[in-house]
Design a protein around this motif. Sequence first.
Motif: not given
Length: 99
Positions: A77-99
Amino acid sequence: ISNKLEEADFKHLERGYNFGESLCAHGFNFYIVTSSGSEYIKSVDKGFHYCQADEVTLKSMVRANPGYMLLKKGNILGKWSWANVPDIEKLNKIIDNNN
């Protein structure tokens, strides 16, 4: 993902460990995948699940050391470097948008 834990910047790894603890507290599974040897892994073990893989494969997956990958049922669903990993709220939105 850290192709070699011993070559990653310690402060970025510590940030990742703290992030992993937060993710686990919010119901995520958090794994550390590395090509580092088992003795080195034991010396830095923070209580997470560690997996070993080929260094070249890990560099192909994520160029940063460390880097992050969000998976759901085997789909990336996503790949990030250590410098731009999203917060938990953003990760949950990504997961919710991929149901």
